[in-house]
Design an enzyme around this catalytic site. Structure first.
Site, mmCIF file in Angstrom:
data_model
loop_
_atom_site.group_PDB
_atom_site.id
_atom_site.type_symbol
_atom_site.label_atom_id
_atom_site.label_comp_id
_atom_site.label_asym_id
_atom_site.label_seq_id
_atom_site.Cartn_x
_atom_site.Cartn_y
_atom_site.Cartn_z
ATOM 1 N N GLN A 215 34.996 49.388 33.770
ATOM 2 C CA GLN A 215 34.194 48.341 33.149
ATOM 3 C C GLN A 215 32.983 48.960 32.453
ATOM 4 O O GLN A 215 32.336 48.297 31.661
ATOM 5 C CB GLN A 215 33.693 47.345 34.204
ATOM 6 C CG GLN A 215 34.777 46.487 34.828
ATOM 7 C CD GLN A 215 34.258 45.632 35.979
ATOM 8 O OE1 GLN A 215 34.731 45.751 37.090
ATOM 9 N NE2 GLN A 215 33.285 44.765 35.729
ATOM 10 N N GLU A 250 33.020 48.439 37.887
ATOM 11 C CA GLU A 250 31.734 48.560 37.196
ATOM 12 C C GLU A 250 31.173 49.959 37.452
ATOM 13 O O GLU A 250 30.651 50.603 36.559
ATOM 14 C CB GLU A 250 30.756 47.478 37.671
ATOM 15 C CG GLU A 250 29.424 47.540 36.923
ATOM 16 C CD GLU A 250 28.446 46.410 37.252
ATOM 17 O OE1 GLU A 250 28.876 45.350 37.719
ATOM 18 O OE2 GLU A 250 27.245 46.623 37.007
ATOM 19 N N ARG A 328 20.250 40.264 43.429
ATOM 20 C CA ARG A 328 20.876 38.995 43.009
ATOM 21 C C ARG A 328 21.071 38.054 44.206
ATOM 22 O O ARG A 328 21.052 36.840 44.055
ATOM 23 C CB ARG A 328 22.188 39.224 42.256
ATOM 24 C CG ARG A 328 22.616 38.001 41.448
ATOM 25 C CD ARG A 328 23.877 38.246 40.639
ATOM 26 N NE ARG A 328 23.652 38.695 39.281
ATOM 27 C CZ ARG A 328 23.379 37.887 38.251
ATOM 28 N NH1 ARG A 328 23.279 36.573 38.414
ATOM 29 N NH2 ARG A 328 23.199 38.384 37.047
ATOM 30 N N ARG A 360 32.577 40.068 41.715
ATOM 31 C CA ARG A 360 32.397 38.721 41.154
ATOM 32 C C ARG A 360 31.356 37.880 41.913
ATOM 33 O O ARG A 360 31.601 37.442 43.032
ATOM 34 C CB ARG A 360 33.750 38.014 41.160
ATOM 35 C CG ARG A 360 33.921 36.982 40.069
ATOM 36 C CD ARG A 360 35.358 36.553 40.006
ATOM 37 N NE ARG A 360 35.656 35.748 38.838
ATOM 38 C CZ ARG A 360 36.888 35.423 38.460
ATOM 39 N NH1 ARG A 360 37.907 35.843 39.160
ATOM 40 N NH2 ARG A 360 37.095 34.686 37.372
ATOM 41 N N THR A 458 20.374 41.177 35.958
ATOM 42 C CA THR A 458 19.036 40.954 36.511
ATOM 43 C C THR A 458 18.093 42.102 36.133
ATOM 44 O O THR A 458 16.889 41.934 36.126
ATOM 45 C CB THR A 458 19.093 40.819 38.046
ATOM 46 O OG1 THR A 458 19.723 41.997 38.567
ATOM 47 C CG2 THR A 458 19.906 39.602 38.442
ATOM 48 N N ALA A 527 28.344 40.958 34.888
ATOM 49 C CA ALA A 527 27.314 39.923 34.942
ATOM 50 C C ALA A 527 27.719 38.663 34.165
ATOM 51 O O ALA A 527 26.855 37.882 33.762
ATOM 52 C CB ALA A 527 25.962 40.476 34.448
ATOM 53 N N GLU A 730 31.913 34.580 36.529
ATOM 54 C CA GLU A 730 31.631 34.615 37.966
ATOM 55 C C GLU A 730 31.346 33.262 38.624
ATOM 56 O O GLU A 730 31.790 33.028 39.755
ATOM 57 C CB GLU A 730 30.436 35.546 38.241
ATOM 58 C CG GLU A 730 30.706 36.988 37.906
ATOM 59 C CD GLU A 730 29.412 37.796 37.882
ATOM 60 O OE1 GLU A 730 28.639 37.647 36.916
ATOM 61 O OE2 GLU A 730 29.175 38.538 38.839
#
Ligand code: MTE
Ligand code: HPA
Ligand code: MOS
Length: 775
Positions: A215, A250, A328, A360, A458, A527, A730
């Site tokens: 990713q 990711e 998060r 996710r 974030t 994200a 997500e």
């Protein structure tokens, strides 16, 4: 199995949109998917002589490496070479946020499955055989597998983070009700169909090209450069698509890509490494398990006046993305509710599990499970329906999120009340009640689950993307962006953007592979922001090209530029169709030596966050929705089915309804799996017990809800969403949290003595124990 999909709420609006934004658009990848023609890493044409690799990884969760003997493995015919940390020319370091993770273990191992060496051979079969011939001696060190144990031993990844609003201590004193409790939510295996893997090939002058299932192509490139001690421009990463990522790629696609690059660097030959399922399950990190405690205070009229929570995140043996995920969790700790006094803390606890990673929701679901548990507990103690507490505290316009952002275009109440009315909650409740009165051995339960999810990385600096758009001589278009297609349909959405701006058919547009040479310095596709960021960059590039084309058309047609527009492959002057078509316009533009290529950069405006104050405006916007989950429990067996999930979802103005519905359904089912079925188990030595699909159960065609309805909320969308079509990747996962509470309600209907426990997943075994639990 019958699934009803209704779009009544948007039916009336269908004619307003251009051809490219037809609501019915499918994921354009589905054509090659169903024909088995889509290309993944394992399908890359490999060059003659390519070597195959297997990772030798730790058979212990924590210990000192006393001795390793590779001689028998090296002597096996067909084994080319075995690489260890000693072969690393640059840094033995892959940590992205914190430099705490070696590519290969040196003197110590920190988790079961930690990479120690790469065996490179003529075939994967030989490499696997060689792996069994390696002798290793490890002196055991104490193993930590739970976050609580880590906290007690003072084993942390970094310093704790705390967010707050108001004065919780004082507020608790003024509350009519105060409750405290603990919760646990387990990890979750990504189970992307395509396992981790990469293929590296040597180019000239020591350059290396890596085809990776990642990713985050730039993370792979930067880490390969760091480990090899070469400049980033020597490394090219190419990604066609992933067979699923779900956050698991990711960060954690990186080490395997880097290993292939390391071997290619030394051997000057191509090297392919694809983990088999067993290796992938054992070696890679998962969703973080959380052990949390909460304190919730309410007034007589059920307003939540104060909320306090401590989250213990089981981070695993290295930071990976844990600090960002922890953050998060704090952002989403109050879910869809306005609470005037909040204080939360998260501790990233270092354990001897594989480093846990993005999944996710990115820590959001873990935070939301805790507040929903606190509400369920309070409701049960006060003797009201959790729904009353949920409803009394929903966010309103201009409420302050406890991290400082002022809530705008809030749809929390809209979604909640739409769900209640549209799906006729009274009738649903009555159905459940009647059923429960009539049936002794089967009980139904119902729960509402509101969601609020912030869109943007974030970490503000990550919110940017670029697009490189070429219009070729014949009028066809090629687009490169930082977006990685992983099944979420981002390529289709980007094509739609270009088709919409140029008013040409989708067939004229091609999305190129994601490649670091064409689009550099990218943030990962994550994200839920991939379509927003890369779509906006594409929009910008296409608009710039359109302006140029209009200028050429105005010269050709002798008409002012402002009167020109493009429609259905023709130039129009003041709504009058001219004879100049798209292809001719492109060739005229070329003849005039005007550039048919544009490179655009997009960075989300307005967002910011001050980590010293833990306040700011971190999200471009929020996505809202409400789900109603109904379940039937077989009270003899503890097994259950989900009768229906009825959702009102805030898509904004969806530009691709088919794709977005797929995301809602997939996310929901993944969330239900996390909350009910999927049970990761490590033994106390830190060995993964749920290490195969026979011991790790994911939702299948028998366990998905019998009916899923996801009706769009009619909203105006948001300016920062791509063409006002909100991010959807997500948020729907968190509707699955409702499944846990629906099950609890069914259990209560059977066993009034059931004392609520908040320990997910709610497997059939746990349901059975709860059904027959005595006080
Ligand atoms: N859908 C499919 N089919 N496959 C995936 O791997 N990943 C999810 C979600 N939906 C995923 C998916 C995750 S974790 C994220 S962050 C988003 O898609 C990423 O894509 P987006 O930003 O384009 O929504
Ligand atoms: N979400 C998903 N992935 C991320 C984030 C985030 O907020 N930050 C860094 N990687
Ligand atoms: Mo998604 S967890 O942000 O890749």
């Amino acid at each position: 199995m019958h699934k009803k999909k209704t779009y009544t709420a948007l039916e009336s609006k269908k004619n307003e949109v251009s051809n490219a934004l037809k609501k019915s658009i499918r994921n354009l990848d589905s054509y090659t998917h169903v024909r088995g023609e889509s290309l993944y890493v394992d399908d890359v044409n490999i060059r003659q002589g390519t070597f195959h690799a297997v990772v030798f990884n730790s058979p212990k969760a924590h210990g000192k490496i006393k001795h390793i003997d590779y001689s028998k493995a090296e002597a096996l015919e067909g084994v080319e070479r075995i690489f260890t940390y000693k072969d690393i020319p640059g840094e033995n370091q892959i940590g992205g946020i914190i430099a705490d993770e070696p590519l290969f273990a040196e003197d110590e191992v920190h988790f079961w499955g930690m990479p120690i060496a790469l065996i490179v051979a003529e075939s994967e079969f030989i490499a696997r055989k060689a792996r069994q011939l390696i002798d290793i001696e490890i002196e055991d060190l104490p193993v930590i597998t739970t976050a609580k144990d880590a906290k007690e031993k003072g084993s942390f990844i970094n310093a704790p983070r705390s967010f707050s609003l108001g004065d919780t201590e004082k507020a608790f004193e003024e509350c009519d009700y105060v409750f405290e409790g603990e919760t646990f939510s387990n990890g979750q295996e990504h189970l992307y169909i395509e396992a981790q893997g990469a293929y590296a090939e040597p180019l000239e002058n020591g350059n290396i090209k890596i085809t990776s299932s990642t990713q985050g192509p730039t993370a792979v490139q930067a880490t390969a450069a760091r480990v090899l001690g070469v400049a980033m421009h020597k490394i090219e990463i190419d990604v066609t698509r992933l067979g699923g990522g779900f956050g698991g790629k990711e960060d954690q696609a990186t080490p395997y890509a880097v290993m292939t690059a390391l071997a290619t660097y030394h051997l000057n030959q191509s090297v392919k490494l694809i983990l088999n399922r067993h290796d992938d399950l054992r070696m890679t990190g998962k969703r973080h398990p959380y052990e949390s405690s909460y304190k919730i205070g309410l007034s007589k009229d059920l307003k939540i006046l104060a909320y306090q929570a401590e989250f213990l995140q089981n981070s695993g043996a290295a930071a990976d993305l844990s600090p960002a995920i922890a953050e998060r969790t704090l952002f989403h700790a109050t879910n869809s509710y306005f609470i005037p006094n909040v204080s939360t803390t998260v501790l990233s606890c270092k354990t001897n599990l594989p480093p846990n990673t993005a999944f996710r929701g990115f820590g959001g679901p873990q935070g939301m499970f805790v507040i929903e548990s606190a509400i369920a507990k309070a409701a049960s103690e006060i003797g009201v329906s959790p729904r009353e507490i949920q409803e009394a505290n929903l966010l309103e316009e201009n409420d302050e999120f406890y991290y400082g952002q002022i809530a705008k275009q809030v749809e929390a109440k809209n979604a909640w009340h739409s769900a209640k009315t549209l799906f006729n909650i009274e009738a649903l409740e009555k159905e459940v009640e009647d059923f429960n009165l009539k049936n002794k051995n089967f009980k139904k339960g119902l729960a509402l689950m509101p969601i609020t999810f912030g869109i943007s990385f974030t970490n503000t600096p990550m919110n940017h993307a670029r697009a490189l758009v070429h219009i070729y001589l014949d009028g066809s278009v090629g687009i490169s962006t930082a977006a990685v297609e992983m099944g979420q349909g981002v390529n289709t959405k980007i094509m739609q953007v270009a088709a919409h701006v140029f008013s040409i058919p989708i067939e004229k547009i091609k999305i190129e592979s994601t490649n670091t040479t064409r689009v550099a310095n990218t943030s990962p596709s994550a994200a839920s922001a991939t379509a927003d960021l890369n779509g906006k960059a594409t929009l910008k590039a296409c608009k710039a090209l359109l302006e140029r084309l209009k200028k050429v058309a105005s010269e050709e047609l002798n008409a002012p530029e402002k009167d020109i527009h493009l429609k259905d492959e023709f130039v129009y002057v003041n709504d009058k169709k001219s004879t100049l078509n798209w292809t001719e316009l492109i060739s005229k533009t070329m003849l005039k030596r005007v550039a048919l290529t544009e490179n655009a950069h997009y960075a989300t405006p307005e967002i910011h966050f001050d980590k010293t104050k833990e306040k700011g405006h971190p999200f471009a916007y929020h996505v809202y929705g409400t789900a109603i989950v109904t379940t039937t429990v077989d009270c003899t067996r503890g097994t259950y089915e989900f009768d229906s999930v009825k959702i009102i979802h805030d898509y904004g103005k969806s530009m691709s309804e088919g794709i977005d519905l797929g995301q809602v359904e997939g996310g929901l089912v993944q969330g239900i799996g996390w909350m009910t079925l999927e049970e990761i188990a490590y033994n106390e030595d830190g060995r993964l017990l749920s290490n195969a699909l026979s011991t790790y159960k994911v939702p299948d065609v028998f366990s998905v809800p019998k009916s899923i309805e996801a009706i769009p909320l009619e909203t105006q969308g948001h300016e920062q969403a791509i063409l006002k079509s909100k991010a959807v990747g997500e948020p729907p996962l968190m509707y699955g949290i409702g499944a846990y509470f629906a099950l609890q309600n069914a259990i209560k209907a059977f066993n009034p003595n059931y004392k609520l426990e908040f320990h997910a997943p709610m497997t059939a075994e746990k349901v059975l124990m709860a059904l027959y639990q005595n006080p």
